[in-house]
Design a protein around this motif. Sequence first.
Motif, PDB file in Angstrom:
ATOM      1  N   PRO A 133     -48.680   9.458 -54.578  1.00 31.35           N
ATOM      2  CA  PRO A 133     -48.970   9.491 -53.239  1.00 31.35           C
ATOM      3  C   PRO A 133     -48.400  10.289 -52.471  1.00 31.35           C
ATOM      4  CG  PRO A 133     -48.687   7.351 -54.243  1.00 31.35           C
ATOM      5  CD  PRO A 133     -48.105   8.242 -55.340  1.00 31.35           C
ATOM      6  N   SER A 163     -57.452   8.569 -53.896  1.00 31.29           N
ATOM      7  CA  SER A 163     -57.857   9.071 -52.720  1.00 31.29           C
ATOM      8  C   SER A 163     -57.158   9.978 -52.327  1.00 31.29           C
ATOM      9  CB  SER A 163     -58.093   7.905 -51.709  1.00 31.29           C
ATOM     10  OG  SER A 163     -57.026   7.606 -51.344  1.00 31.29           O
ATOM     11  N   GLY A 164     -57.539  10.873 -51.414  1.00 29.17           N
ATOM     12  CA  GLY A 164     -56.976  12.160 -51.030  1.00 29.17           C
ATOM     13  C   GLY A 164     -58.030  12.760 -49.859  1.00 29.17           C
ATOM     14  N   ARG A 165     -57.507  14.264 -49.740  1.00 31.81           N
ATOM     15  CA  ARG A 165     -58.305  14.955 -48.811  1.00 31.81           C
ATOM     16  C   ARG A 165     -58.153  16.559 -49.464  1.00 31.81           C
ATOM     17  NH1 ARG A 165     -54.767  15.406 -44.047  1.00 31.81           N
ATOM     18  NH2 ARG A 165     -53.096  14.844 -45.525  1.00 31.81           N
ATOM     19  N   ALA A 221     -62.496  14.183 -46.975  1.00 25.99           N
ATOM     20  CA  ALA A 221     -61.987  12.787 -47.717  1.00 25.99           C
ATOM     21  C   ALA A 221     -62.717  12.945 -49.209  1.00 25.99           C
ATOM     22  CB  ALA A 221     -62.606  11.393 -47.070  1.00 25.99           C
ATOM     23  N   GLU A 277     -62.665  10.703 -53.035  1.00 25.13           N
ATOM     24  CA  GLU A 277     -62.606   9.116 -53.633  1.00 25.13           C
ATOM     25  C   GLU A 277     -63.285   9.405 -55.047  1.00 25.13           C
ATOM     26  OE1 GLU A 277     -66.512   7.220 -51.590  1.00 25.13           O
ATOM     27  OE2 GLU A 277     -64.576   7.139 -50.361  1.00 25.13           O
ATOM     28  N   SER A 330     -52.690  13.928 -51.975  1.00 31.59           N
ATOM     29  CA  SER A 330     -52.960  12.831 -52.442  1.00 31.59           C
ATOM     30  C   SER A 330     -52.787  11.627 -51.478  1.00 31.59           C
ATOM     31  CB  SER A 330     -52.538  12.399 -53.681  1.00 31.59           C
ATOM     32  OG  SER A 330     -51.013  12.462 -53.352  1.00 31.59           O
ATOM     33  N   GLY A 331     -53.642  10.390 -51.332  1.00 26.01           N
ATOM     34  CA  GLY A 331     -53.664   9.213 -50.406  1.00 26.01           C
ATOM     35  C   GLY A 331     -52.538   8.396 -50.913  1.00 26.01           C
ATOM     36  N   ASP A 332     -52.615   7.132 -50.281  1.00 29.87           N
ATOM     37  CA  ASP A 332     -51.647   6.167 -50.463  1.00 29.87           C
ATOM     38  C   ASP A 332     -51.357   5.647 -51.959  1.00 29.87           C
ATOM     39  OD1 ASP A 332     -51.169   6.207 -47.920  1.00 29.87           O
ATOM     40  OD2 ASP A 332     -52.348   4.409 -47.470  1.00 29.87           O
ATOM     41  N   THR A 333     -52.544   5.855 -52.579  1.00 28.81           N
ATOM     42  CA  THR A 333     -52.576   5.403 -54.176  1.00 28.81           C
ATOM     43  C   THR A 333     -52.350   6.510 -55.004  1.00 28.81           C
ATOM     44  OG1 THR A 333     -54.992   5.191 -54.204  1.00 28.81           O
ATOM     45  CG2 THR A 333     -53.907   3.295 -53.495  1.00 28.81           C
TER      46      THR A 333
END
Length: 127
Positions: free
Chosen positions: A44, A66-68, A80, A82, A99-102
């Motif tokens: 993350p 997830s991420g950007r 975004a 996924e 990367s996102g929170d996960t």
Amino acid sequence: MIISTIGSTSRTRNGDEEIRWRSLARRGMLHSECESFDYVRLAPGTRFALRGREGIESAWFVVAGSGRLLEPDSDAPARALEPGELILLPDGKQGHLVSGDTGLELLWLAVMPRELSQSLPPRRPEL
């Protein structure tokens, strides 16, 4: 050709950022358009540069998380990401993933550009 699994990954760590990767397959012949097939997992909040190598085109497939996607030479807003997203990166282009929170899990396919593979001599398979 070298073939492996994601059971044991290599790791790069910088503070809270962590990148794990594993080469799943590498080309073993001169006339193979596929350069490599790799697994990449970002912890993350990790920033990852999609630079590639000169003379290589890349396809990045988001498996999980997830991420950007940020494009440094563009005014476009971050895209975004996924699971199921596909990022195509032509030779000479760059991008950055965050990367996102996960976290983010990706498969990376690196291939020769068509111009290069078309210039190779015809293949002659041997049995």
